[in-house]
Design a protein around this motif. Structure first.
Motif: not given
Lengths: 213, 253
Positions: B47-48, B72, B75-79, B98-101
């Motif tokens: 999931d991540e 990124a 790979i299209f899930i949260p990083l 490209g990090a989400d968090k």
């Protein structure tokens, strides 16, 4: 020929991920805040993360409010993502009441605080149809596709027909995808929702919403 | 109907160009290539992905920018990326890559206001407080930094509550005692934090058997992370999700 998607840059979005997802689909993301580019756009994504008032301020500072309204009124397709979807509404109650773009009638309200459920809602949740998905960005997604959400607020469109999908959360549900003629929006991040999310972007790019024009 | 989703997260501890793994966050061994493992977990339904530069504190900076940029691309899930995040500029660099968090530990312990400033600047949704907790006495845990090497004198439970008030959007809670042991998560620790804070808690450290995951979700974990059992194919992500679903959790197939 590669399709060009104009991605509005107002300083509030994960533009790298969106542009990579579009590239993966064989499209070119044109990231811009240039007024002429927005006027000339044929297909547009309004991204965004962060607080509502701050997002509107980002649009105002770049003088994009009028051009975005004009773009939507022209019948060309627009997809708002996350905060970009919320900004389409009349107003939001996040940190006080703030006016939005007013393109889709309705408000943005906080997710209810229910015991056992957290706000922000973070994680993968399913989409349930509220209107038929055929011919929309949700076409051919199968039953209950899971998408990645991260948000504390959600849209409440005034017209039930503008709700394309709902997502159950905290003993209730919220509108997770809206569609009002040529304007669509999704609360989740399709660019972070694996294959089903990419499918939504692909549908949007292939202009399945063309019928609305 | 349970509409509370539970995430299964694959953790990649990075040292230089490699994914490494140790016990109690020490004694590191190379387990593979970040790109190949990321792809494996993406395809397996993770999931991540959680990337930790585990030597970043030594050098005072995060060296994962390039690895994240490459990940990124397809790979299209949260990083989520952590290790050596000290200031707002570090967060900008990682989000642009490209990090989400971003996960913050040491810098937030030294200056808790950083959590407030970061969540104001980028939104709470991308600020994860990383707590490395070590048991001191029954019902008492201390927050450590630098991969469990440095004591801080900060009570882990109090720190979690305070971080949520300061604006952190999630908490990554790693048990130093359990980390790398495959003896199960520290469920006592989780029970003291997960239902007390208003924000999601990702629990890591100690996954060994399928039952471990269900046990920690029962204590209120919103997400579970594991490294060794996935790297070594001891458990598959699919099997973990199956076990969680059987226990009544809602998971993405």
């Amino acid at each position: 020929m590669s399709q060009i998607v104009t991605v509005v840059d107002y300083g509030r979005g994960n533009l790298y991920s969106i542009s990579q997802a579009l590239r993966h689909l064989g499209c070119e993301a044109r990231i811009t805040s240039d007024l002429a580019a927005i006027e000339a756009a044929e297909r547009m994504i309004l991204p965004g993360v962060g607080a509502f008032a701050d997002g509107m301020e980002g649009l105002r500072a770049r003088k994009l409010v009028g051009p975005l309204k004009a773009y939507c009124a022209s019948g060309r397709p627009l997809l708002g993502i996350c905060l970009g979807m919320q900004l389409l509404m009349d107003e939001s109650e996040e940190f006080g009441t703030h006016p939005g773009l007013g393109i889709v009638p309705g408000r943005v309200t906080r997710l209810p605080q229910v015991a056992g459920y957290k706000v922000p809602h973070v994680g993968w949740s399913p989409l349930v149809p509220a209107s038929p998905w055929k011919g929309t960005a949700l076409a051919d997604l199968g039953e209950k596709p899971f998408m990645y959400f991260v948000h504390s607020y959600a849209v409440a469109p005034s017209r039930p027909a503008d709700r394309l999908a709902m997502t159950p959360y905290a003993e209730g549900e919220f509108c997770s995808v809206l569609k009002s003629a040529n304007v669509s929006g999704c609360q989740f991040h399709p660019e972070k929702s694996a294959a089903p999310g990419l499918k939504i972007l692909a549908n949007f790019v292939r202009n399945l919403q063309e019928s609305a024009r | 109907m349970n509409t509370h989703n539970t995430r299964v997260i694959a953790r990649l501890d990075i040292k230089g160009p490699n994914v490494v793994k140790g016990i109690h966050l020490e004694g590191l061994r190379i387990v593979g290539n970040p790109g190949a493992l990321a792809r494996k977990y993406y395809e397996a339904g993770a999931d991540e992905l959680l990337y930790m530069d585990i030597v970043a504190s030594l050098y005072g900076r995060n060296n994962l920018t390039h690895i994240i940029e490459e990940t990124a691309k397809d790979i299209f899930i949260p990083l989520t990326v952590g290790g050596g995040v000290r200031k707002l500029e570090d967060i900008v660099t990682l989000l642009r890559a490209g990090a989400d968090k971003v996960a913050i530990n040491t810098a937030a312990i030294k200056r808790p206001e950083l959590l407030k400033e970061a969540s104001r600047a980028f939104g709470s949704q991308c600020i994860v407080l990383s707590i490395e907790a070590k048991r001191q006495a029954p019902g008492k845990w201390e927050a450590y930094t630098d991969n469990g090497r440095e004591r801080t004198g900060v009570d882990a439970v109090q720190w979690a509550l305070r971080a949520a008030e300061l604006g952190a959007g999630e908490i990554l809670l790693t048990s130093i005692d359990q980390e790398g042991t495959q003896n199960g998560f520290d469920t006592d620790l989780v029970s003291k934090i997960a239902r007390k804070v208003p924000i999601p808690v990702i629990v890591g450290g100690g996954a060994g058997k399928l039952e471990d995951f269900s046990a920690v979700v029962a204590e209120g974990a919103d997400a579970v992370s594991a490294a060794y059992v996935f790297h070594r194919d001891v458990l598959s992500i699919k099997a973990v999700k199956g076990a969680l679903a059987e226990g009544g959790a809602m998971v993405r197939a």
